[in-house]
Design a protein around this motif. Structure first.
Motif, PDB file in Angstrom:
ATOM      1  N   THR A  12       0.797  -1.230   0.000  1.00  0.00           N
ATOM      2  CA  THR A  12       0.000   0.000   0.000  1.00  0.00           C
ATOM      3  C   THR A  12       0.828   1.277   0.000  1.00  0.00           C
ATOM      4  OG1 THR A  12      -0.176   0.058   2.417  1.00  0.00           O
ATOM      5  CG2 THR A  12      -1.892  -1.152   1.200  1.00  0.00           C
ATOM      6  N   GLY A  13       2.122   1.148   0.227  1.00  0.00           N
ATOM      7  CA  GLY A  13       2.971   2.334   0.321  1.00  0.00           C
ATOM      8  C   GLY A  13       3.418   2.854  -1.035  1.00  0.00           C
ATOM      9  N   SER A  14       4.159   3.932  -1.003  1.00  0.00           N
ATOM     10  CA  SER A  14       4.652   4.546  -2.235  1.00  0.00           C
ATOM     11  C   SER A  14       6.121   4.225  -2.517  1.00  0.00           C
ATOM     12  CB  SER A  14       4.460   6.065  -2.185  1.00  0.00           C
ATOM     13  OG  SER A  14       5.167   6.614  -1.092  1.00  0.00           O
ATOM     14  N   ASP A  15       6.780   3.505  -1.612  1.00  0.00           N
ATOM     15  CA  ASP A  15       8.182   3.146  -1.831  1.00  0.00           C
ATOM     16  C   ASP A  15       8.289   1.925  -2.730  1.00  0.00           C
ATOM     17  OD1 ASP A  15       9.103   5.193  -0.190  1.00  0.00           O
ATOM     18  OD2 ASP A  15       9.148   3.920   1.596  1.00  0.00           O
ATOM     19  N   PHE A  16       9.228   1.999  -3.671  1.00  0.00           N
ATOM     20  CA  PHE A  16       9.504   0.849  -4.537  1.00  0.00           C
ATOM     21  C   PHE A  16      10.384  -0.103  -3.753  1.00  0.00           C
ATOM     22  CE2 PHE A  16      11.862  -0.857  -8.429  1.00  0.00           C
ATOM     23  CZ  PHE A  16      10.889  -1.808  -8.686  1.00  0.00           C
ATOM     24  N   MET A  17       9.833  -1.296  -3.479  1.00  0.00           N
ATOM     25  CA  MET A  17      10.500  -2.305  -2.659  1.00  0.00           C
ATOM     26  C   MET A  17      10.386  -3.657  -3.383  1.00  0.00           C
ATOM     27  SD  MET A  17       8.679  -1.129   0.925  1.00  0.00           S
ATOM     28  CE  MET A  17       9.209  -2.567   1.809  1.00  0.00           C
ATOM     29  N   PRO A  18      11.124  -3.837  -4.476  1.00  0.00           N
ATOM     30  CA  PRO A  18      10.980  -5.071  -5.248  1.00  0.00           C
ATOM     31  C   PRO A  18      11.166  -6.314  -4.384  1.00  0.00           C
ATOM     32  CG  PRO A  18      12.586  -3.597  -6.266  1.00  0.00           C
ATOM     33  CD  PRO A  18      12.199  -2.991  -4.960  1.00  0.00           C
ATOM     34  N   LYS A  19      10.316  -7.294  -4.631  1.00  0.00           N
ATOM     35  CA  LYS A  19      10.369  -8.556  -3.895  1.00  0.00           C
ATOM     36  C   LYS A  19      10.920  -9.621  -4.834  1.00  0.00           C
ATOM     37  CE  LYS A  19       7.396 -11.677  -1.280  1.00  0.00           C
ATOM     38  NZ  LYS A  19       5.982 -11.950  -0.945  1.00  0.00           N
ATOM     39  N   PHE A  20      12.208  -9.855  -4.725  1.00  0.00           N
ATOM     40  CA  PHE A  20      12.893 -10.805  -5.599  1.00  0.00           C
ATOM     41  C   PHE A  20      12.725 -12.225  -5.074  1.00  0.00           C
ATOM     42  CE2 PHE A  20      15.216  -6.764  -5.986  1.00  0.00           C
ATOM     43  CZ  PHE A  20      15.091  -6.551  -7.354  1.00  0.00           C
ATOM     44  N   ASP A  21      12.809 -13.200  -5.989  1.00  0.00           N
ATOM     45  CA  ASP A  21      12.755 -14.590  -5.572  1.00  0.00           C
ATOM     46  C   ASP A  21      14.101 -15.009  -4.983  1.00  0.00           C
ATOM     47  OD1 ASP A  21      14.514 -15.170  -7.713  1.00  0.00           O
ATOM     48  OD2 ASP A  21      12.969 -16.134  -8.926  1.00  0.00           O
ATOM     49  N   ASP A  22      14.242 -16.285  -4.677  1.00  0.00           N
ATOM     50  CA  ASP A  22      15.468 -16.759  -4.037  1.00  0.00           C
ATOM     51  C   ASP A  22      16.697 -16.682  -4.932  1.00  0.00           C
ATOM     52  OD1 ASP A  22      14.590 -18.812  -5.714  1.00  0.00           O
ATOM     53  OD2 ASP A  22      15.076 -20.402  -4.309  1.00  0.00           O
ATOM     54  N   LYS A  23      16.497 -16.410  -6.224  1.00  0.00           N
ATOM     55  CA  LYS A  23      17.618 -16.226  -7.156  1.00  0.00           C
ATOM     56  C   LYS A  23      17.884 -14.744  -7.433  1.00  0.00           C
ATOM     57  CE  LYS A  23      16.916 -20.638  -9.501  1.00  0.00           C
ATOM     58  NZ  LYS A  23      15.819 -21.157  -8.717  1.00  0.00           N
ATOM     59  N   GLY A  24      17.147 -13.879  -6.732  1.00  0.00           N
ATOM     60  CA  GLY A  24      17.329 -12.443  -6.907  1.00  0.00           C
ATOM     61  C   GLY A  24      16.639 -11.887  -8.140  1.00  0.00           C
ATOM     62  N   LEU A  25      15.586 -12.578  -8.609  1.00  0.00           N
ATOM     63  CA  LEU A  25      14.899 -12.182  -9.836  1.00  0.00           C
ATOM     64  C   LEU A  25      13.420 -11.920  -9.591  1.00  0.00           C
ATOM     65  CD1 LEU A  25      16.400 -14.947 -12.163  1.00  0.00           C
ATOM     66  CD2 LEU A  25      17.209 -12.584 -11.896  1.00  0.00           C
ATOM     67  N   LEU A  26      12.837 -11.155 -10.494  1.00  0.00           N
ATOM     68  CA  LEU A  26      11.390 -11.030 -10.576  1.00  0.00           C
ATOM     69  C   LEU A  26      10.995 -11.050 -12.045  1.00  0.00           C
ATOM     70  CD1 LEU A  26      11.001  -7.853 -11.458  1.00  0.00           C
ATOM     71  CD2 LEU A  26      10.985  -7.465  -9.034  1.00  0.00           C
ATOM     72  N   SER A  27       9.737 -11.361 -12.314  1.00  0.00           N
ATOM     73  CA  SER A  27       9.235 -11.455 -13.684  1.00  0.00           C
ATOM     74  C   SER A  27       8.907 -10.073 -14.223  1.00  0.00           C
ATOM     75  CB  SER A  27       7.961 -12.307 -13.733  1.00  0.00           C
ATOM     76  OG  SER A  27       8.217 -13.599 -13.264  1.00  0.00           O
ATOM     77  N   ALA A  28       9.154  -9.901 -15.518  1.00  0.00           N
ATOM     78  CA  ALA A  28       8.815  -8.655 -16.199  1.00  0.00           C
ATOM     79  C   ALA A  28       8.123  -8.989 -17.517  1.00  0.00           C
ATOM     80  CB  ALA A  28      10.069  -7.826 -16.462  1.00  0.00           C
ATOM     81  N   VAL A  29       6.901  -8.508 -17.657  1.00  0.00           N
ATOM     82  CA  VAL A  29       6.131  -8.686 -18.883  1.00  0.00           C
ATOM     83  C   VAL A  29       6.290  -7.415 -19.714  1.00  0.00           C
ATOM     84  CG1 VAL A  29       3.818  -9.038 -19.845  1.00  0.00           C
ATOM     85  CG2 VAL A  29       4.467 -10.149 -17.696  1.00  0.00           C
ATOM     86  N   VAL A  30       6.615  -7.591 -20.988  1.00  0.00           N
ATOM     87  CA  VAL A  30       6.761  -6.442 -21.884  1.00  0.00           C
ATOM     88  C   VAL A  30       5.506  -6.325 -22.732  1.00  0.00           C
ATOM     89  CG1 VAL A  30       8.065  -5.466 -23.817  1.00  0.00           C
ATOM     90  CG2 VAL A  30       9.270  -6.622 -21.944  1.00  0.00           C
ATOM     91  N   ILE A  31       4.898  -5.148 -22.704  1.00  0.00           N
ATOM     92  CA  ILE A  31       3.701  -4.848 -23.477  1.00  0.00           C
ATOM     93  C   ILE A  31       4.026  -3.724 -24.458  1.00  0.00           C
ATOM     94  CG2 ILE A  31       1.310  -3.992 -23.360  1.00  0.00           C
ATOM     95  CD1 ILE A  31       1.399  -6.510 -21.805  1.00  0.00           C
ATOM     96  N   ASP A  32       3.587  -3.885 -25.708  1.00  0.00           N
ATOM     97  CA  ASP A  32       3.706  -2.812 -26.697  1.00  0.00           C
ATOM     98  C   ASP A  32       2.679  -1.754 -26.313  1.00  0.00           C
ATOM     99  OD1 ASP A  32       2.971  -1.257 -29.104  1.00  0.00           O
ATOM    100  OD2 ASP A  32       4.382  -2.591 -30.117  1.00  0.00           O
ATOM    101  N   GLU A  33       3.140  -0.577 -25.977  1.00  0.00           N
ATOM    102  CA  GLU A  33       2.229   0.456 -25.484  1.00  0.00           C
ATOM    103  C   GLU A  33       1.181   0.852 -26.525  1.00  0.00           C
ATOM    104  OE1 GLU A  33       2.290   3.778 -22.271  1.00  0.00           O
ATOM    105  OE2 GLU A  33       3.852   4.132 -23.750  1.00  0.00           O
ATOM    106  N   ALA A  34       1.548   0.877 -27.789  1.00  0.00           N
ATOM    107  CA  ALA A  34       0.617   1.304 -28.838  1.00  0.00           C
ATOM    108  C   ALA A  34      -0.467   0.266 -29.104  1.00  0.00           C
ATOM    109  CB  ALA A  34       1.377   1.615 -30.128  1.00  0.00           C
ATOM    110  N   THR A  35      -0.082  -1.007 -29.193  1.00  0.00           N
ATOM    111  CA  THR A  35      -1.034  -2.052 -29.585  1.00  0.00           C
ATOM    112  C   THR A  35      -1.579  -2.848 -28.410  1.00  0.00           C
ATOM    113  OG1 THR A  35       0.660  -3.761 -29.837  1.00  0.00           O
ATOM    114  CG2 THR A  35       0.204  -2.354 -31.764  1.00  0.00           C
TER     115      THR A  35
END
Length: 127
Positions: free
Chosen positions: A13-36
């Motif tokens: 609920t807060g405004s701070d960016f606090m990424p929650k990484f998995d045990d390998k230090g990663l998180l998923s990122a989905v790329v979306i074409d902004e136009a389409t």
């Protein structure tokens, strides 16, 4: 020091960016074409990739196979200009809203998601 419940509340609920990484230090990122609004790809980011993406405005990811940072399009020229980054509720996944300089998939397809599962078989999407 904040307890787990407080951290969860801050993350959700807060405004701070606090990424929650998995045990390998990663998180998923989905790329979306902004136009389409087409889903272009799914990749993984570590803190270094997030920092480099924010710094440059160009999508960077963590290559699990090579174990290092890579900029999408570094060899093909098909970079992804990041216009905005959406963060999910518990900060363990991101959506990158991008402008693509060309095809996103290493196969040459516009999107990595060019097939659908139907009847137990993969079928090419109509493009």
């Amino acid at each position: 020091m904040a307890d787990i419940s407080e951290l969860k509340t801050q993350r959700e609920t807060g405004s701070d960016f606090m990424p929650k990484f998995d045990d390998k230090g990663l998180l998923s990122a989905v790329v979306i074409d902004e136009a389409t609004k087409e889903v272009r790809m799914l990749a993984f980011m570590d803190q270094q990739a997030i920092d480099k993406t924010i710094e440059t405005g160009v999508a960077h990811f963590h290559s699990r196979s090579r174990g290092k940072l890579w900029m999408k399009g570094e060899s093909s020229g098909n970079i992804l200009k990041v216009n905005s980054i959406l963060v999910d509720c518990d900060q363990d996944a991101l959506v990158l809203m991008c402008e693509a300089a060309g095809p996103t998939c290493h196969t040459g397809a516009t999107s990595c998601f060019y097939r659908k599962l139907d009847g137990g078989k993969l079928h090419a999407l109509d493009t």
